[in-house]
Scaffold this motif. Sequence first.
Motif, PDB file in Angstrom:
ATOM      1  N   GLU A  49       0.809  -1.224   0.000  1.00 41.37           N
ATOM      2  CA  GLU A  49       0.000   0.000   0.000  1.00 41.37           C
ATOM      3  C   GLU A  49       0.844   1.276   0.000  1.00 41.37           C
ATOM      4  O   GLU A  49       0.335   2.356  -0.285  1.00 41.37           O
ATOM      5  CB  GLU A  49      -0.990   0.017   1.169  1.00 41.37           C
ATOM      6  CG  GLU A  49      -0.360   0.085   2.549  1.00 41.37           C
ATOM      7  CD  GLU A  49      -0.027  -1.281   3.150  1.00 41.37           C
ATOM      8  OE1 GLU A  49       0.306  -1.313   4.342  1.00 41.37           O
ATOM      9  OE2 GLU A  49      -0.088  -2.313   2.438  1.00 41.37           O
ATOM     10  N   LEU A  50       2.138   1.160   0.266  1.00 41.99           N
ATOM     11  CA  LEU A  50       3.011   2.338   0.265  1.00 41.99           C
ATOM     12  C   LEU A  50       3.923   2.411  -0.963  1.00 41.99           C
ATOM     13  O   LEU A  50       4.595   3.415  -1.170  1.00 41.99           O
ATOM     14  CB  LEU A  50       3.866   2.373   1.533  1.00 41.99           C
ATOM     15  CG  LEU A  50       3.135   2.558   2.851  1.00 41.99           C
ATOM     16  CD1 LEU A  50       4.121   2.572   4.010  1.00 41.99           C
ATOM     17  CD2 LEU A  50       2.307   3.837   2.852  1.00 41.99           C
ATOM     18  N   LYS A  51       3.951   1.361  -1.760  1.00 43.97           N
ATOM     19  CA  LYS A  51       4.875   1.314  -2.902  1.00 43.97           C
ATOM     20  C   LYS A  51       4.688   2.487  -3.863  1.00 43.97           C
ATOM     21  O   LYS A  51       5.656   2.983  -4.418  1.00 43.97           O
ATOM     22  CB  LYS A  51       4.762  -0.013  -3.639  1.00 43.97           C
ATOM     23  CG  LYS A  51       5.374  -1.165  -2.862  1.00 43.97           C
ATOM     24  CD  LYS A  51       5.479  -2.408  -3.707  1.00 43.97           C
ATOM     25  CE  LYS A  51       5.951  -3.603  -2.933  1.00 43.97           C
ATOM     26  NZ  LYS A  51       7.267  -3.513  -2.353  1.00 43.97           N
ATOM     27  N   GLU A  52       3.462   2.932  -4.052  1.00 46.80           N
ATOM     28  CA  GLU A  52       3.188   4.042  -4.971  1.00 46.80           C
ATOM     29  C   GLU A  52       3.036   5.375  -4.238  1.00 46.80           C
ATOM     30  O   GLU A  52       2.839   6.405  -4.855  1.00 46.80           O
ATOM     31  CB  GLU A  52       1.923   3.758  -5.787  1.00 46.80           C
ATOM     32  CG  GLU A  52       1.989   2.490  -6.615  1.00 46.80           C
ATOM     33  CD  GLU A  52       3.075   2.540  -7.677  1.00 46.80           C
ATOM     34  OE1 GLU A  52       3.230   3.600  -8.320  1.00 46.80           O
ATOM     35  OE2 GLU A  52       3.783   1.519  -7.847  1.00 46.80           O
ATOM     36  N   LYS A  53       3.135   5.334  -2.923  1.00 43.28           N
ATOM     37  CA  LYS A  53       2.884   6.526  -2.098  1.00 43.28           C
ATOM     38  C   LYS A  53       3.971   7.584  -2.261  1.00 43.28           C
ATOM     39  O   LYS A  53       3.693   8.771  -2.336  1.00 43.28           O
ATOM     40  CB  LYS A  53       2.769   6.095  -0.629  1.00 43.28           C
ATOM     41  CG  LYS A  53       2.649   7.205   0.353  1.00 43.28           C
ATOM     42  CD  LYS A  53       1.232   7.525   0.624  1.00 43.28           C
ATOM     43  CE  LYS A  53       1.146   8.604   1.691  1.00 43.28           C
ATOM     44  NZ  LYS A  53      -0.189   8.956   1.995  1.00 43.28           N
ATOM     45  N   PHE A  54       5.230   7.149  -2.295  1.00 42.43           N
ATOM     46  CA  PHE A  54       6.349   8.075  -2.332  1.00 42.43           C
ATOM     47  C   PHE A  54       7.017   8.068  -3.701  1.00 42.43           C
ATOM     48  O   PHE A  54       7.297   7.008  -4.251  1.00 42.43           O
ATOM     49  CB  PHE A  54       7.396   7.709  -1.270  1.00 42.43           C
ATOM     50  CG  PHE A  54       6.866   7.685   0.135  1.00 42.43           C
ATOM     51  CD1 PHE A  54       6.418   8.851   0.738  1.00 42.43           C
ATOM     52  CD2 PHE A  54       6.825   6.513   0.856  1.00 42.43           C
ATOM     53  CE1 PHE A  54       5.931   8.840   2.031  1.00 42.43           C
ATOM     54  CE2 PHE A  54       6.344   6.484   2.155  1.00 42.43           C
ATOM     55  CZ  PHE A  54       5.891   7.653   2.748  1.00 42.43           C
ATOM     56  N   SER A  55       7.298   9.266  -4.212  1.00 42.34           N
ATOM     57  CA  SER A  55       8.026   9.374  -5.478  1.00 42.34           C
ATOM     58  C   SER A  55       9.511   9.114  -5.225  1.00 42.34           C
ATOM     59  O   SER A  55       9.978   9.166  -4.079  1.00 42.34           O
ATOM     60  CB  SER A  55       7.848  10.779  -6.068  1.00 42.34           C
ATOM     61  OG  SER A  55       8.543  11.732  -5.269  1.00 42.34           O
ATOM     62  N   ASP A  56      10.251   8.859  -6.290  1.00 43.56           N
ATOM     63  CA  ASP A  56      11.694   8.688  -6.152  1.00 43.56           C
ATOM     64  C   ASP A  56      12.312   9.945  -5.554  1.00 43.56           C
ATOM     65  O   ASP A  56      13.210   9.863  -4.718  1.00 43.56           O
ATOM     66  CB  ASP A  56      12.350   8.378  -7.498  1.00 43.56           C
ATOM     67  CG  ASP A  56      12.131   6.940  -7.942  1.00 43.56           C
ATOM     68  OD1 ASP A  56      11.418   6.188  -7.246  1.00 43.56           O
ATOM     69  OD2 ASP A  56      12.672   6.573  -8.999  1.00 43.56           O
ATOM     70  N   ASP A  57      11.840  11.123  -5.984  1.00 46.97           N
ATOM     71  CA  ASP A  57      12.376  12.380  -5.448  1.00 46.97           C
ATOM     72  C   ASP A  57      12.159  12.471  -3.940  1.00 46.97           C
ATOM     73  O   ASP A  57      13.046  12.913  -3.210  1.00 46.97           O
ATOM     74  CB  ASP A  57      11.736  13.588  -6.138  1.00 46.97           C
ATOM     75  CG  ASP A  57      12.238  13.788  -7.560  1.00 46.97           C
ATOM     76  OD1 ASP A  57      13.301  13.223  -7.914  1.00 46.97           O
ATOM     77  OD2 ASP A  57      11.571  14.514  -8.318  1.00 46.97           O
TER      78      ASP A  57
END
Length: 111
Positions: free
Chosen positions: A28-36
């Motif tokens: 559920e957090l894999k898409e939460k944070f951008s690489d930046d």
Amino acid sequence: MGLEEDFLLADADDEKTIEFIKNYLPQELKEKFSDDELYYFLDLIDEYYSESGILDAQPDADGYVDIDLEEVVAYIVKEAKKDEMGEYDPEEVLFVVQGEMEYGNSLGQVD
């Protein structure tokens, strides 16, 4: 080794760290944070380690240095708000900090 080579090695290591963290995060957090955002968090983790004195701490009898991950998370959340990067849930950021710690463990840097 030249300064430019040092930067290239640091960038490559950061890329590997980010990939490890992304794989470590719960689904559920894999898409939460951008690489930046993840790179920003890494910078803040490094900043915390250098400013907190952790890097100068003496290991205990077993060779361990106690790092309070909740303090690291609190630092990231506070700095992100101050830097106007956004407001982050400490429980979610904790997974990023744990992922960074696990990556260090996997390299044998930290026990």
